[in-house]
Design a protein around this motif. Structure first.
Motif, PDB file in Angstrom:
ATOM      1  N   ASP B 119       0.865  -1.186   0.000  1.00 38.10           N
ATOM      2  CA  ASP B 119       0.000   0.000   0.000  1.00 38.10           C
ATOM      3  C   ASP B 119       0.894   1.226   0.000  1.00 38.10           C
ATOM      4  N   ILE B 120       0.754   2.034  -1.031  1.00 40.78           N
ATOM      5  CA  ILE B 120       1.565   3.250  -1.098  1.00 40.78           C
ATOM      6  C   ILE B 120       0.624   4.440  -1.115  1.00 40.78           C
ATOM      7  N   ASP B 121       0.779   5.284  -0.105  1.00 41.39           N
ATOM      8  CA  ASP B 121      -0.029   6.503  -0.042  1.00 41.39           C
ATOM      9  C   ASP B 121       0.752   7.576  -0.794  1.00 41.39           C
ATOM     10  N   GLN B 122       0.432   7.716  -2.076  1.00 36.47           N
ATOM     11  CA  GLN B 122       1.282   8.553  -2.917  1.00 36.47           C
ATOM     12  C   GLN B 122       0.649   9.917  -3.156  1.00 36.47           C
ATOM     13  N   GLU B 123       1.476  10.922  -3.032  1.00 29.85           N
ATOM     14  CA  GLU B 123       1.055  12.279  -3.316  1.00 29.85           C
ATOM     15  C   GLU B 123       0.985  12.464  -4.836  1.00 29.85           C
ATOM     16  N   HIS B 124      -0.140  13.010  -5.323  1.00 35.01           N
ATOM     17  CA  HIS B 124      -0.248  13.267  -6.756  1.00 35.01           C
ATOM     18  C   HIS B 124      -0.252  14.771  -6.994  1.00 35.01           C
ATOM     19  N   LEU B 125       0.573  15.225  -7.887  1.00 33.38           N
ATOM     20  CA  LEU B 125       0.611  16.652  -8.184  1.00 33.38           C
ATOM     21  C   LEU B 125      -0.174  16.935  -9.458  1.00 33.38           C
ATOM     22  N   GLY B 126      -0.847  18.069  -9.478  1.00 33.53           N
ATOM     23  CA  GLY B 126      -1.518  18.518 -10.690  1.00 33.53           C
ATOM     24  C   GLY B 126      -0.517  19.308 -11.521  1.00 33.53           C
ATOM     25  N   ILE B 127      -0.260  18.838 -12.725  1.00 29.63           N
ATOM     26  CA  ILE B 127       0.710  19.523 -13.585  1.00 29.63           C
ATOM     27  C   ILE B 127      -0.080  20.377 -14.575  1.00 29.63           C
ATOM     28  N   PRO B 128       0.033  21.697 -14.488  1.00 24.14           N
ATOM     29  CA  PRO B 128      -0.774  22.545 -15.365  1.00 24.14           C
ATOM     30  C   PRO B 128      -0.381  22.408 -16.836  1.00 24.14           C
ATOM     31  N   GLU B 129      -1.369  22.536 -17.706  1.00 22.03           N
ATOM     32  CA  GLU B 129      -1.085  22.596 -19.145  1.00 22.03           C
ATOM     33  C   GLU B 129      -0.238  23.843 -19.386  1.00 22.03           C
ATOM     34  N   THR B 130       0.876  23.680 -20.051  1.00 23.45           N
ATOM     35  CA  THR B 130       1.790  24.812 -20.234  1.00 23.45           C
ATOM     36  C   THR B 130       2.118  25.002 -21.707  1.00 23.45           C
ATOM     37  N   GLU B 131       2.020  26.249 -22.168  1.00 28.93           N
ATOM     38  CA  GLU B 131       2.552  26.607 -23.488  1.00 28.93           C
ATOM     39  C   GLU B 131       4.005  27.006 -23.250  1.00 28.93           C
ATOM     40  N   TYR B 132       4.908  26.132 -23.627  1.00 32.38           N
ATOM     41  CA  TYR B 132       6.307  26.417 -23.335  1.00 32.38           C
ATOM     42  C   TYR B 132       6.879  27.429 -24.320  1.00 32.38           C
ATOM     43  N   ALA B 133       7.808  28.245 -23.826  1.00 32.38           N
ATOM     44  CA  ALA B 133       8.427  29.263 -24.681  1.00 32.38           C
ATOM     45  C   ALA B 133       9.407  28.648 -25.668  1.00 32.38           C
ATOM     46  N   ALA B 134       9.975  27.502 -25.304  1.00 29.57           N
ATOM     47  CA  ALA B 134      10.931  26.838 -26.189  1.00 29.57           C
ATOM     48  C   ALA B 134      10.738  25.334 -26.127  1.00 29.57           C
ATOM     49  N   ALA B 135      10.760  24.695 -27.290  1.00 31.57           N
ATOM     50  CA  ALA B 135      10.728  23.235 -27.367  1.00 31.57           C
ATOM     51  C   ALA B 135      11.875  22.805 -28.266  1.00 31.57           C
ATOM     52  N   ILE B 136      12.753  21.968 -27.712  1.00 32.00           N
ATOM     53  CA  ILE B 136      13.943  21.538 -28.435  1.00 32.00           C
ATOM     54  C   ILE B 136      13.905  20.026 -28.543  1.00 32.00           C
ATOM     55  N   SER B 137      13.911  19.519 -29.772  1.00 32.56           N
ATOM     56  CA  SER B 137      14.031  18.066 -29.895  1.00 32.56           C
ATOM     57  C   SER B 137      15.366  17.749 -30.533  1.00 32.56           C
ATOM     58  N   MET B 138      15.996  16.721 -29.999  1.00 25.15           N
ATOM     59  CA  MET B 138      17.362  16.362 -30.427  1.00 25.15           C
ATOM     60  C   MET B 138      17.576  14.881 -30.179  1.00 25.15           C
ATOM     61  N   PRO B 139      18.655  14.324 -30.746  1.00 20.00           N
ATOM     62  CA  PRO B 139      18.946  12.915 -30.471  1.00 20.00           C
ATOM     63  C   PRO B 139      19.154  12.700 -28.965  1.00 20.00           C
ATOM     64  N   SER B 140      18.517  11.670 -28.420  1.00 17.26           N
ATOM     65  CA  SER B 140      18.623  11.445 -26.976  1.00 17.26           C
ATOM     66  C   SER B 140      20.060  11.122 -26.577  1.00 17.26           C
ATOM     67  N   ALA B 141      20.809  10.474 -27.474  1.00 16.17           N
ATOM     68  CA  ALA B 141      22.206  10.136 -27.164  1.00 16.17           C
ATOM     69  C   ALA B 141      23.060  11.401 -27.045  1.00 16.17           C
ATOM     70  N   GLU B 142      22.723  12.405 -27.863  1.00 13.58           N
ATOM     71  CA  GLU B 142      23.467  13.658 -27.806  1.00 13.58           C
ATOM     72  C   GLU B 142      23.200  14.408 -26.491  1.00 13.58           C
ATOM     73  N   PHE B 143      21.928  14.421 -26.092  1.00 14.40           N
ATOM     74  CA  PHE B 143      21.580  15.075 -24.816  1.00 14.40           C
ATOM     75  C   PHE B 143      22.286  14.367 -23.655  1.00 14.40           C
ATOM     76  N   GLN B 144      22.319  13.040 -23.711  1.00 20.52           N
ATOM     77  CA  GLN B 144      22.985  12.270 -22.658  1.00 20.52           C
ATOM     78  C   GLN B 144      24.474  12.610 -22.589  1.00 20.52           C
ATOM     79  N   ARG B 145      25.097  12.715 -23.745  1.00 21.67           N
ATOM     80  CA  ARG B 145      26.531  13.013 -23.778  1.00 21.67           C
ATOM     81  C   ARG B 145      26.803  14.409 -23.222  1.00 21.67           C
ATOM     82  N   ILE B 146      25.989  15.374 -23.597  1.00 22.00           N
ATOM     83  CA  ILE B 146      26.176  16.745 -23.099  1.00 22.00           C
ATOM     84  C   ILE B 146      26.056  16.768 -21.572  1.00 22.00           C
ATOM     85  N   CYS B 147      25.019  16.112 -21.046  1.00 22.44           N
ATOM     86  CA  CYS B 147      24.815  16.123 -19.585  1.00 22.44           C
ATOM     87  C   CYS B 147      25.979  15.459 -18.859  1.00 22.44           C
ATOM     88  N   ARG B 148      26.426  14.320 -19.384  1.00 29.70           N
ATOM     89  CA  ARG B 148      27.545  13.616 -18.728  1.00 29.70           C
ATOM     90  C   ARG B 148      28.815  14.433 -18.798  1.00 29.70           C
TER      91      ARG B 148
END
Lengths: 14, 255
Positions: B119-148
């Motif tokens: 039994d897990i009493d889990q807190e649920h958050l309401g995530i508002p619908e957001t119009e983001y100012a920037a959306a960037i799509s890129m290869p996931s491997a590239e993002f991983q390399r940059i972060c590392r």
């Protein structure tokens, strides 16, 4: 240095 | 619940992607599919996952059920499945256990496992619908390399998106570094393209520790999408054929 705020600042409890 | 997944590897990758961020969580099963929302202990990062019912064949559910699962236990059992195995999840109405059946494609091996639920009493958050100012799509491997790479120099990264491109920069005790990506379109291999949609410039700072953690989802999708607006959490999304894993990360505030 910058502070790390929690998500509660942005997302309300449902 | 009875939900049959053609490839056990899908669930293995999903659980691998989130098990270091959250330990115990509810898999909420309803008509739209199997969903999960959980925050890490520090309440700085949140994972939201959906495996749509269309991705299962069949997907049968008599009434909504929350399966409280310890992800370390689930990982142990999923290791017993081959990626190509057919996976069937089964649970009763008020279940104490979750049953997992793995069958090979040749249909001459059937493995049956059960894990205890909690039994897990889990807190649920309401995530508002957001119009983001920037959306960037890129290869996931590239993002991983940059972060590392940047995590070797610093605990945090500044992400700046502008018409010129998106710049990841950091500075630490040993020095500083940055990676700038410009929009480009790879016609032959669209998954290697970098796309930047921008309504206004954005600059935010994030902890690299969490971003490196999110990148464990890179196996799920060759493309990752980062959605940013000033002063709101970053959304990092890995889309799957019939579902998604989304991570939200609170920005660092004040300099």
């Amino acid at each position: 240095p910058a502070d790390q705020g929690s998500l509660h600042r942005y997302f309300g409890q449902r | 619940l009875e939900a049959r997944l053609e490839q056990a590897g899908v669930l293995k990758k999903v659980v691998d992607a989130i098990k270091d961020l959250v330990q115990d969580c509810n898999f909420d099963c309803n008509d739209s599919g199997i969903a999960l929302q959980a925050m890490d202990n520090s309440h700085v990062a949140l994972v939201s996952m959906l495996l749509k019912s269309e991705g299962f064949s069949p997907y049968r559910l008599d009434r909504n059920v929350a399966l409280g699962v310890n992800l370390t236990s689930l990982t142990k059992v999923l290791r017993c499945a081959q990626n190509e195995d057919i996976l069937t999840l089964k649970a009763e109405d008020a279940p104490d256990t979750l049953s997992l059946v793995f069958e090979n494609a040749e249909n001459d091996r059937i493995s049956e496992y059960e894990i205890k639920l909690m039994d897990i009493d889990q807190e649920h958050l309401g995530i508002p619908e957001t119009e983001y100012a920037a959306a960037i799509s890129m290869p996931s491997a590239e993002f991983q390399r940059i972060c590392r790479d940047l995590n070797q120099l610093s605990e945090s990264v500044a992400i700046e998106a502008s018409k010129e491109g998106v710049k990841f920069s950091c500075s630490g005790d040993i020095g500083s570094g940055s990676v700038t990506l410009r929009q480009h379109n790879n016609v032959d291999r669209p998954e290697l393209s970098t796309k930047i949609e921008l309504t206004e410039p954005v600059a935010l700072t994030f902890s690299l520790k969490y971003l490196v953690n999110f990148c464990k989802a890179s196996a799920l999708s060759s493309v990752v999408t980062l959605s940013l607006s000033n002063e709101v959490p970053l959304l990092v999304e890995y889309a799957m054929g019939s579902g998604f894993v989304r991570f939200y990360l609170a920005p660092k505030i004040g300099e």
